[in-house]
Design a protein around this motif. Structure first.
Motif, PDB file in Angstrom:
ATOM      1  N   GLY A  15      84.257 -26.028  72.497  1.00 12.53           N
ATOM      2  CA  GLY A  15      84.314 -26.870  71.298  1.00 12.53           C
ATOM      3  C   GLY A  15      84.861 -28.244  71.608  1.00 12.53           C
ATOM      4  O   GLY A  15      85.880 -28.389  72.289  1.00 12.53           O
ATOM      5  N   ARG A  16      84.182 -29.252  71.068  1.00 14.07           N
ATOM      6  CA  ARG A  16      84.594 -30.624  71.345  1.00 14.07           C
ATOM      7  C   ARG A  16      85.493 -31.179  70.234  1.00 14.07           C
ATOM      8  O   ARG A  16      85.772 -32.371  70.197  1.00 14.07           O
ATOM      9  CB  ARG A  16      83.351 -31.505  71.485  1.00 14.07           C
ATOM     10  CG  ARG A  16      82.368 -31.057  72.572  1.00 14.07           C
ATOM     11  CD  ARG A  16      82.982 -31.144  73.952  1.00 14.07           C
ATOM     12  NE  ARG A  16      81.955 -31.044  75.000  1.00 14.07           N
ATOM     13  CZ  ARG A  16      82.025 -30.205  76.046  1.00 14.07           C
ATOM     14  NH1 ARG A  16      83.057 -29.370  76.187  1.00 14.07           N
ATOM     15  NH2 ARG A  16      81.073 -30.196  76.949  1.00 14.07           N
ATOM     16  N   GLY A  17      85.914 -30.317  69.302  1.00 11.20           N
ATOM     17  CA  GLY A  17      86.740 -30.784  68.186  1.00 11.20           C
ATOM     18  C   GLY A  17      88.209 -30.887  68.529  1.00 11.20           C
ATOM     19  O   GLY A  17      89.006 -31.366  67.739  1.00 11.20           O
ATOM     20  N   ASN A  71      82.466 -28.723  65.753  1.00 18.35           N
ATOM     21  CA  ASN A  71      82.519 -30.169  65.812  1.00 18.35           C
ATOM     22  C   ASN A  71      81.105 -30.737  65.991  1.00 18.35           C
ATOM     23  O   ASN A  71      80.206 -30.081  66.530  1.00 18.35           O
ATOM     24  CB  ASN A  71      83.420 -30.544  66.997  1.00 18.35           C
ATOM     25  CG  ASN A  71      83.409 -32.021  67.271  1.00 18.35           C
ATOM     26  OD1 ASN A  71      82.816 -32.473  68.251  1.00 18.35           O
ATOM     27  ND2 ASN A  71      84.052 -32.777  66.397  1.00 18.35           N
ATOM     28  N   VAL A  72      80.930 -31.977  65.582  1.00 17.28           N
ATOM     29  CA  VAL A  72      79.651 -32.667  65.707  1.00 17.28           C
ATOM     30  C   VAL A  72      79.152 -32.638  67.154  1.00 17.28           C
ATOM     31  O   VAL A  72      78.004 -32.280  67.440  1.00 17.28           O
ATOM     32  CB  VAL A  72      79.818 -34.146  65.266  1.00 17.28           C
ATOM     33  CG1 VAL A  72      78.593 -34.963  65.656  1.00 17.28           C
ATOM     34  CG2 VAL A  72      80.056 -34.215  63.767  1.00 17.28           C
ATOM     35  N   GLU A  73      80.053 -32.993  68.057  1.00 17.01           N
ATOM     36  CA  GLU A  73      79.628 -33.116  69.452  1.00 17.01           C
ATOM     37  C   GLU A  73      79.264 -31.742  70.020  1.00 17.01           C
ATOM     38  O   GLU A  73      78.320 -31.627  70.818  1.00 17.01           O
ATOM     39  CB  GLU A  73      80.746 -33.766  70.277  1.00 17.01           C
ATOM     40  CG  GLU A  73      80.313 -34.193  71.659  1.00 17.01           C
ATOM     41  CD  GLU A  73      81.490 -34.611  72.550  1.00 17.01           C
ATOM     42  OE1 GLU A  73      82.591 -34.927  72.015  1.00 17.01           O
ATOM     43  OE2 GLU A  73      81.326 -34.609  73.780  1.00 17.01           O
ATOM     44  N   GLY A 129      92.337 -32.553  73.921  1.00  9.07           N
ATOM     45  CA  GLY A 129      92.095 -32.948  72.534  1.00  9.07           C
ATOM     46  C   GLY A 129      90.684 -33.455  72.322  1.00  9.07           C
ATOM     47  O   GLY A 129      89.713 -32.827  72.732  1.00  9.07           O
ATOM     48  N   THR A 130      90.591 -34.614  71.704  1.00  6.18           N
ATOM     49  CA  THR A 130      89.285 -35.169  71.367  1.00  6.18           C
ATOM     50  C   THR A 130      88.830 -36.191  72.396  1.00  6.18           C
ATOM     51  O   THR A 130      87.895 -36.945  72.155  1.00  6.18           O
ATOM     52  CB  THR A 130      89.336 -35.851  69.998  1.00  6.18           C
ATOM     53  OG1 THR A 130      90.357 -36.840  70.053  1.00  6.18           O
ATOM     54  CG2 THR A 130      89.653 -34.863  68.907  1.00  6.18           C
TER      55      THR A 130
END
Ligand SMILES: Cc1cc2nc3c(=O)[nH]c(=O)nc-3n(C[C@H](O)[C@H](O)[C@H](O)COP(=O)(O)O)c2cc1C
Ligand code: SF4
Ligand code: SF4
Ligand code: FES
Lengths: 826, 446
Positions: B53-55, B214-216, B317-318
């Motif tokens: 997850g990229r969030g 997440n979007v990414e 993190g992001t």
């Protein structure tokens, strides 16, 4: 406090799936699903808490209850302290609370310090000071000195979220107990959190007050002094109060309450904690309606009418007893005495009337039903209710698959039942069905469905309610106005295996049935018509015989008095406007040769009586009520008032003055005797056999009246607290859109409901209600439908579209009390 | 040191003419091929790719999808499934999802459709931060185009599969990026985190099984389907596979988004982006937004993957790399962040709500040079009482900048006992817009 879910009396611990865990090195076994915070209670460890409440769904918001969990039961621990109020136990779990874990202890101290950052610490002037969970737990789990020296959040204070409930936002610790209560328990989500961060606050929608019959509970469960009532705010300190457990006297629910008094004056009432009855909740009526007994019209001395002047003059107790005894004895010896007792008596007082009627006055002309009644109802009570003991219970409601309401609107008429039905629906999916003209908001709040009917057609509609084993049918007292309803309900129940319960409106109703305040019933469910039962009671009472002639009902007693067939009336706390025909009742009282009235406050009856005997209000005497379940609810006197004697004592005095011995003088002795007399174990009275009637036919200018009393209305038991009264719902006359169209009425316009007695004007509301029916409250906004229209449930009234100008003021009652603004309060 | 190559995949077409249109994007070939596969096969491919997850938390995406109950007898299994895309991007410094949706919305929409197929959801919601109206419009236009082309809606590509996508605008609250608060907000309530369990995979949106990504993360799905798990896994490091978007901001010559394999270092990124500004020397930086503990110039060679950054005591993190130079007052910077957390704290739990309120006031004192003996210990203790005690990760995040700043720059906090930060680091020296602190401003902050 309710300790563990499922850990209720009657359920063996061994029957349940037990989970064993270790809390502070002590092994404890608790039912599966128990939360750690409650498991700790069982070993005597109280973890500090704020948002947690055993009857609300856990939120884990305040974080005060953090504990260390080195082993979750799977060999692994939680790296961070856990909120014990949201964590269910698991086998082998190891929990360390503040008692054994420095980490938990520091976490708790840290949270406590944070909670006090924005708390004003104005304990010396706060109502909650002395009984405040924040104050107490800050002492036990906080530090003595604060490290916070900067600016606290402040707000203008207080905010009136209703006319009764005030909110001091700066004291609020945002535990969300109040908002969760309103949403989950009451189903009135009219307060909610708004804003965020430290500015988060409890709020109402703009200009929409927190309108809930149960709003007062939020004050009680608020763990700080953020919520107060207008009526108690700044009145007292908890440590100056004397608290007495008691039972609410405003309905037949038997809710446990706590009455707090100070220097001889009740200053507030709280909910008691009775898991079997009202759990920890009461209605606002039970909480706030207690000032009625200290109004200016309170009777304090016996009064006897002076034969010369015709005026009521103060008299000594012995003189008054003698006067009453003489008048009653004279009438008893000739034309007879009728006894009308009303529904507000304790069981003991009711028993005293029942025994006096039979042994001293020699009559069965006694009836507690100071409201519309029917012979079918009396037969139903004799057959199915009297002496039947504990029947359907609150717990049964909670576990029922289906509950059918007929002639009963629980939120208004039996608030504790309403809350239990909501719980039943939410937790067990109980299906609630109302046989009524329309679905009320309350029915929605219990997830209920409507079987639509017109007042009078209930018997027919009952067939559509789908009774089955596991169904419970609750029958309200309005059914006394519906021919054949009780007969049909009995038959339907026995056919389907459903269970029945009768839910009267008044606290003393069921006790009066048990005590024998009915023309066809003697104490303990003994049918008057049953010679064996009479002989059994006569033996117990030590009298040769008892009158065998069935007595007359309230209506018949009054009619007989009017016709001169009854010479004297003995009347307990009866409001004339509650009776089926108030005008006829007044005429009857006027016509009766001799009237004795036992009353707390002056009334239309006391004004007309020959002897007025002031009696104690509920809080001033010991006694018991029997609630709708058939559960005896005893209580002690809260405050002794020297001049206020219980009815029992007064009746004993009259009996003695008449040369009889009632056998007891105190409620305690009366209770003991009633217990000894016991319940009739012979044949039960036969069931009623009444052919079901139909709703009345109406012509185009008429509608059928559907009505009941709202919880908060003009009842005299609610006099004296304007803040409370201002929370009453505004009056409305509900019509279907078709009916409204037929009369050319639009929403909000005042319409006139008229009978040959009089007329009232009420704003129309369009609702999904049966066509040809109008619903309007029975006694709200100064408009007593019985008093003004002589019209009860199921009556026919005419509808007029516009209010005649010359009548406008007279018909509408006083304007609805407005919700006070902040300025009003300051 | 030779710079690792950039690997533009998601950002490949960002410089194309009208890159956001369907014409520029293509024909959803990945979706076409995914729809021919069994949903479980798609899940397996994403699992094998190692996509995390990229969030922020880096949870394996394929595994998350696998938690959705597919058997109707499981709890929640009889309910519809939902996909919710977290496009609330509000973490200070984070600026990847918004440019991605601006320049290449179709890659997200295609990812949404593929994910819906994989988790057997018929409906997806994209929850976009409310302030970015331009992005919302662009996304809505892309969704409309996709419907018109038959890539969304009923019976996509004749596969018999229906996918509906709703673009939902949030109201601008950082907390609504927290996945359960997002769900409440999406349901029309106030955005506050929910108690778990139940987890969203079992009872999420409308109490039905829900995947939140997440979007990414979702935008990375089409390329995995198209080019294969092995191709994706060939990039990055052992446990942090694939490419990702790093966003650089602060005192750098060329701030912006840099798409590179996970594990690249800040030094390499700086090399590619032209380095710090002239005269700027790196003082401290955040690896993944303000909620991740600060690092310093010492950490230039830390591999920017989940394990590498964790090894340096922070979090990936992001991947929002905010770089600050020697002109920056760390006290002031930390105060600004703390003000953000105070403002964004949802208010549900005590430590975050009251703690951030108090932290701001303590830090304000230090900024104004009016600190008191013991203030640093007080700050650390306040953080200790928040970290791990709050209801959700926002509270934890609020403590990261403070504790890490004290760890690396304790002397600056000590200076706050006597000297205002604006004297030590004149604010006009670090940004173009800051004005010299006037007496009035000093008074207001003090
Ligand atoms: C306070 C807070 C804010 C967050 N904001 C975002 C956000 O804006 N976008 C996002 O994708 N995840 C955000 N998250 C993380 C989400 O809760 C969640 O982990 C993420 O959306 C899962 O997607 P992923 O598995 O694809 O990373 C936030 C978390 C917290 C605690
Ligand atoms: S008003 Fe009282 S009960 Fe309601 S949130 Fe505040 S502290 Fe809790
Ligand atoms: S940590 Fe608590 S107050 Fe802060 S955002 Fe999360 S739930 Fe809300
Ligand atoms: S009592 Fe457990 S979090 Fe509030």
């Amino acid at each position: 406090m309710t300790v563990t879910k499922g850990n209720e009396p009657g359920t063996e611990l061994a029957d349940q799936n037990l989970v064993t865990l270790t809390v502070d090195d002590v092994e404890v076994s608790v039912p599966e699903g128990t939360l750690v915070i409650r498991a700790a209670e069982l070993i005597g460890v109280e973890i500090p808490r704020f948002c947690d409440h055993p009857l609300l769904a856990p939120v884990g918001a305040c974080r005060q209850c953090l504990v260390d969990v080195p082993d979750a039961g799977n060999g692994r621990g939680f790296p961070k302290p856990q909120a014990s109020c949201t964590l269910p136990v698991s086998p082998g779990m190891v929990v360390k609370t503040q008692v054994t874990s420095p980490v938990a202890d520091k976490a708790q101290h840290g949270i406590m310090e944070f909670l006090l950052v924005n708390h004003p610490l104005d304990c010396p002037m706060c109502d909650k000071g002395g009984e405040c969970p924040l104050q107490n737990q800050a002492m036990s789990h906080g530090q003595g000195e604060t490290r916070f020296t900067e600016k606290k959040r402040t707000y203008p204070k207080p905010l009136a979220i209703s006319s009764q409930i005030l909110l001091d936002r700066e004291r609020c610790i945002l535990c969300a107990r109040c908002t969760r209560f309103s949403e989950q328990i009451a189903g009135d989500p009219f307060i909610a959190m708004a804003e965020r961060g430290a500015l988060q606050q409890v709020a109402i929608y703009e200009n929409e007050p927190f309108s809930s019959y149960f709003s007062g509970n939020t004050i009680q469960i608020c763990p700080v002094g953020a919520l107060t009532s207008s009526s108690y705010r700044f009145r007292s300190r908890p440590f100056d109060l004397v608290s007495t457990p008691a039972v609410a006297e405003h309905d037949a629910c038997g809710a446990a309450i706590r009455v707090d008094h100070r220097r001889g004056k009740v200053v507030r009432r709280l909910s008691g904690d009775d898991p079997e009855v009202n759990e920890e909740w009461i209605s606002d009526k039970d909480r706030f309606a207690f000032t009625y007994a200290r109004q200016a019209d309170r009777l304090t001395r016996p009064l006897v009418r002076d034969p010369e002047t015709g005026a009521l003059e103060p008299a000594s107790w012995p003189a008054a007893f003698l006067a009453a005894a003489r008048g009653l004895a004279a009438a008893a010896a000739t034309s007879g005495v009728g006894v009308v007792t009303g529904g507000r008596l304790t069981t003991e007082d009711a028993y005293a009337y029942a025994k006096l009627a039979r042994t001293v006055l020699g009559t069965n002309d006694i009836d507690f039903r100071a409201r519309p009644q029917s012979a079918e109802e009396a037969e139903f009570l004799a057959h199915a209710v009297a002496g039947s003991g504990l029947g359907v219970t609150y717990r049964d409601l909670e576990e029922a698959t289906k509950v059918v309401l007929v002639g009963l609107e629980p939120e208004d008429e039996a608030a504790t039942i309403f809350l239990r039905l909501r719980k039943a629906w939410r937790t067990n999916g109980t299906q609630v069905v109302a046989v009524a003209s329309h679905a009320t908001r309350a029915l929605e709040k219990v997830g209920g469905q409507l079987v639509r009917t017109i007042p009078g057609d209930e018997a027919k509609a009952l067939g559509e309610a789908g009774l089955a084993p596991g169904t419970i049918v609750l029958l309200g007292e309005r059914l006394a106005r519906v021919e054949g309803a009780f007969t049909t309900a009995l038959a339907a129940a026995s056919r389907s295996g459903a269970r029945l319960a009768w839910v009267p409106r008044r606290a003393g109703d069921r006790g009066a049935v048990e005590a024998g305040c009915l023309p066809n019933l003697l104490p303990g469910g003994r049918p008057v018509a049953d010679a064996e039962a009479r002989a059994d009671l006569a033996a117990a009472w030590g009298v040769a015989s008892l009158p065998g002639e069935p007595g007359r009902s309230t209506d018949d007693i009054l009619a007989a008095a009017l016709a001169g067939e009854i010479g004297a009336l003995l009347v307990a706390g009866v409001e004339v406007d509650d009776l089926a025909d108030p005008q006829a009742a007044l005429d009857a009282v006027d016509a009766a040769g001799f009237v004795v009235s036992l009353e707390v406050r002056a009334s239309a009856v006391t004004e007309r009586a020959d002897v007025v005997l002031p009696v104690a209000a509920v809080a001033e005497k010991a006694g018991s009520f029997v609630n709708w379940e058939g559960r005896r609810r005893p209580f002690e006197a809260v405050i002794p008032v020297p001049h206020a004697l219980p009815d029992t004592r007064v009746l004993a005095g009259i009996a003695e003055a008449a040369g009889h011995d009632l056998g007891f003088r105190t409620p305690e002795a009366a209770a003991a005797e009633l217990a000894e007399v016991g319940v009739w174990d012979g044949a039960r009275a036969p069931k009623p056999e009444v052919v079901p009637g139909r709703a009345p036919r109406t012509d185009p200018s008429e509608v059928v009246l559907d009505t009941w009393r709202r919880l908060i209305d003009d009842g005299r038991g609610q006099d004296g607290d304007r803040h409370y009264q201002a929370t009453a719902r505004p009056s409305v006359a509900l019509l279907s859109s078709a009916t409204a169209r037929a009369f050319g009425v639009r929403e909000g316009e005042e319409i006139v409901l008229r009978t040959d007695r009089g007329a009232v004007a009420v704003p129309a509301g369009i609702a999904d209600i049966a066509d040809g029916v109008v619903w309007t409250p029975a006694n709200s906004n100064g408009l007593s439908l019985l008093g003004i229209l002589g019209a009860a449930y199921g009556a026919v009234v005419t509808v007029e579209r516009s209010v005649p100008a010359d009548e406008a003021d007279a018909l509408s009652g006083p304007p609805h009390p407005h919700v006070p603004t902040e300025e009003d309060e300051q | 040191m030779s710079a690792a190559p950039l690997t533009p995949v998601l950002s490949r077409g960002w410089d194309h003419e009208r890159s956001w249109t369907l014409d520029a994007y293509g024909d959803y070939a990945a979706l076409r091929s995914a729809l021919r596969q069994d949903p479980d096969e798609v899940i397996a491919t994403v699992k094998d790719s190692g996509l995390r997850g990229r969030g922020g938390a880096g949870f394996p995406t394929g595994m998350k999808w696998g938690f959705i109950p597919q058997d109707p007898t499981q709890p929640g299994g009889d309910k519809p499934h939902y996909l919710v895309v977290n496009a609330d991007e509000s973490e200070p410094g984070t600026c990847k999802d918004i440019p991605l949706m601006m320049a290449n919305p179709h890659v997200l929409v295609e990812g949404v459709a593929i994910t819906c197929h994989a988790i057997r959801a018929k409906k997806a919601f994209i929850y976009v931060r409310g302030e970015v109206l331009h992005v919302i419009r662009r996304l809505q236009a892309a969704v409309e185009e996709a419907y018109a082309a038959g890539f969304l809606g009923a019976d996509v590509f004749g596969s018999g599969i229906d996918v509906d996508v709703v673009v939902h605008a949030g109201a601008g609250a950082y907390i609504c990026g927290e996945e359960t608060a997002l769900l409440d907000s999406l349901e029309g309530r106030r955005g506050q985190p929910r108690l778990r369990p139940p987890f969203p995979a079992v009872a999420g949106l409308y109490a039905a099984p829900t995947v939140i990504n997440n979007v990414e993360s979702i935008a990375s799905v089409p390329c995995i389907v198209e080019r294969g798990a092995d191709w994706f896994a060939s990039m990055g490091t052992e446990k942090s596979k694939g490419m990702t978007i790093y966003s650089l901001s602060g005192h750098v010559k060329q701030p912006g988004q840099y798409e590179a394999p996970l594990g690249i270092t800040l030094r390499e990124l700086l090399d590619m982006s032209g380095g710090m500004r002239d005269g700027s020397e790196l003082k401290f930086w955040t690896p993944g937004g303000s909620s991740t503990p600060l690092l310093t110039a010492e950490h230039l060679d830390v591999p920017l993957d989940y394990e590498g950054v964790a090894g340096a005591g922070s979090m990936l993190g992001t991947k929002a790399l905010q770089l600050f130079d020697q002109t920056t007052s760390v006290v002031r910077c930390v105060l600004r962040w703390t003000e953000f957390y105070k403002h964004e704290s949802c208010g549900k739990c005590t430590p975050c709500r009251e703690g951030t309120w108090w932290l701001v006031q303590t830090l304000e004192r230090l900024e104004a040079g009016k600190g008191q003996e013991g203030d640093i210990e007080l700050l650390l203790d306040q953080c200790d009482n928040i970290l791990g005690r709050a209801f959700c990760a926002l509270g934890d995040g609020a403590t990261s900048p403070i504790t890490s700043a004290i760890e690396h720059f304790r002397d600056e906090f000590e200076a706050g006992m006597h000297t205002p930060a604006w004297d030590l680091f004149p604010y006009e020296g670090s940004t173009a817009w800051a004005k010299p602190a006037t007496d009035a401003a000093k008074g207001a902050t003090a």
